[in-house]
Design an enzyme around this catalytic site. Structure first.
Site, short mmCIF file in Angstrom:
data_model
loop_
_atom_site.label_atom_id
_atom_site.label_comp_id
_atom_site.label_asym_id
_atom_site.label_seq_id
_atom_site.Cartn_x
_atom_site.Cartn_y
_atom_site.Cartn_z
N ARG A 4 1.63 4.30 18.39
CA ARG A 4 0.04 4.43 18.35
C ARG A 4 -0.84 3.93 19.24
NH1 ARG A 4 -1.17 4.91 11.62
NH2 ARG A 4 0.83 5.40 11.10
N LYS A 57 0.88 -1.25 0.07
CA LYS A 57 -0.21 0.06 -0.04
C LYS A 57 0.87 1.30 -0.02
CE LYS A 57 -0.89 -0.08 4.83
NZ LYS A 57 -0.15 1.29 5.39
N ASP A 58 2.24 1.11 0.41
CA ASP A 58 3.07 2.14 0.19
C ASP A 58 3.78 2.71 -1.01
OD1 ASP A 58 2.42 2.89 2.98
OD2 ASP A 58 4.19 1.67 3.57
N CYS A 75 -2.03 9.58 -1.13
CA CYS A 75 -2.51 10.15 0.41
C CYS A 75 -3.38 11.45 0.16
CB CYS A 75 -1.12 10.37 1.34
SG CYS A 75 -0.17 8.99 1.77
N ARG A 102 0.36 9.76 13.72
CA ARG A 102 1.45 9.25 12.97
C ARG A 102 2.21 8.23 13.96
NH1 ARG A 102 3.95 11.39 8.77
NH2 ARG A 102 4.88 9.41 8.71
N ARG A 111 -8.25 8.04 3.81
CA ARG A 111 -9.18 7.00 3.69
C ARG A 111 -9.98 6.45 4.84
NH1 ARG A 111 -9.56 1.67 4.45
NH2 ARG A 111 -7.23 1.74 5.18
N ARG A 112 -9.36 6.12 5.87
CA ARG A 112 -10.17 5.76 7.11
C ARG A 112 -10.80 6.81 7.47
NH1 ARG A 112 -4.54 2.65 8.73
NH2 ARG A 112 -4.93 0.62 7.80
#
Length: 313
Positions: free
Chosen positions: A160, A88-89, A246, A154, A136-137
């Site tokens: 996190r 995904k990156d 992003c 982040r 997105r989230r």
């Protein structure tokens, strides 16, 4: 023993866990004895710009390519032979002379809901603080719960989780795959549905990136998982059509069932008030080019449906 394949990796605990998995797999494919693994298939740790910047969203400082740029430079310079990235990156377009050579079998693609006080996403009280750095989230959460307060989060997984435990947020959202690979599935309160929280294109999968001239290396075929590679081709096709980065809230997920590949992709406004989604399927045996074309077609349909409203994105 001299190095046979040098692996470029980020330094985060998750990146090292993922690269360690690939180190063992490459070693096995090359017939390297476990005692010789670190010498024959060494991990070369590289700090990326994305790792250095922790106080802003990636969209504000250059996008997700910040997690791959320095490692790709090491590939081009010959300092490493393969890079292990979270798929995904990886931007839709590869730098000249580099390629995604193999896609190992995918982990769980879903998002995880994590909270100290609430069992599920729907249990969150009004105005709860939800931590995420993902546009997105954010958009998907607000589409379901416009009352939520989205706050930027982040840092690596441990950071996190610590901030959640410290009470900075009522809940956070992370990728299930990363928690599984770190051996932390117990923190997951709810595996969010693929329908409400369509994952980022490529979520849960890894990308093994090499120089194009090394594409036919003997170990590559052993690490490629054909069904995963097929699904990723479809998702990344949609991402390319939707200018997925992003800076845009884009989701895509493909799966193979009974010989058919089905892809769903969507784009959302950041506040979740607008959502455009398309689904389609093909015979899985049609191959990666057809899967990519399906993704590009569905992505273009979503793009066209959003029309001028995309300006709000």
């Amino acid at each position: 023993m001299s190095a046979l394949v040098r692996i470029g990796t980020r330094r985060s605990r998750l990146a090292l866990a993922q690269s360690g998995m690939m180190q063992r797999a490459i070693g096995a494919a090359l017939g390297v004895a476990p005692a010789d693994l670190d010498a024959a298939v060494p991990l070369v740790e590289i700090v990326t710009t994305g790792d250095r910047i922790q106080d802003r969203r990636l969209l504000e400082v250059g996008g997700k390519a910040l997690f791959t740029k320095e490692i790709e430079e090491a590939l081009l310079d010959g300092r490493v032979d393969v890079a292990v990235h979270s798929m995904k990156d990886v931007p839709a377009d590869q730098p000249e002379s580099l390629c995604i050579a193999a896609v190992p079998e995918r982990e769980d693609a879903r998002d995880a809901f994590i909270s100290e006080a609430w069992a599920t996403f729907d249990d969150l009280p009004a105005d709860a603080r939800l931590g995420t750095a993902s546009l997105r989230r954010q958009a998907q959460a607000l589409a379901a719960r416009p009352d939520l307060k989205i706050e930027m989060l982040r840092g690596n997984v441990d950071t996190r989780l610590r901030r959640l435990a410290d009470g900075d947020f009522d809940a956070i959202l992370l990728a299930v795959s990363g928690l599984n690979r770190l051996g932390r599935p117990e923190v997951i309160g709810e595996h969010l549905s693929l329908d409400r929280f369509l994952p980022a294109p490529g979520q849960g999968a890894l990308a093994l990136q090499t120089r194009a001239e090394d594409l036919n290396a003997a170990w590559i075929d052993a690490l490629n998982h054909a069904e995963t590679a097929l699904c990723i081709a479809a998702e990344r096709g949609a991402m390319r059509a939707l200018e997925g980065s992003c800076r845009t809230a884009v989701g895509a997920h493909a799966a193979v069932t009974d010989g058919r590949l089905r892809l769903t992709t969507e784009m959302l406004s950041p506040d979740g008030s607008a959502r455009w989604r398309r689904s389609g399927e093909i015979q899985a045996e049609a191959g990666e080019d057809a899967a990519r074309e399906l993704g590009e077609r569905l992505g273009a349909e979503v793009h066209d449906a959003a029309g001028d409203q995309r300006i709000a994105l």
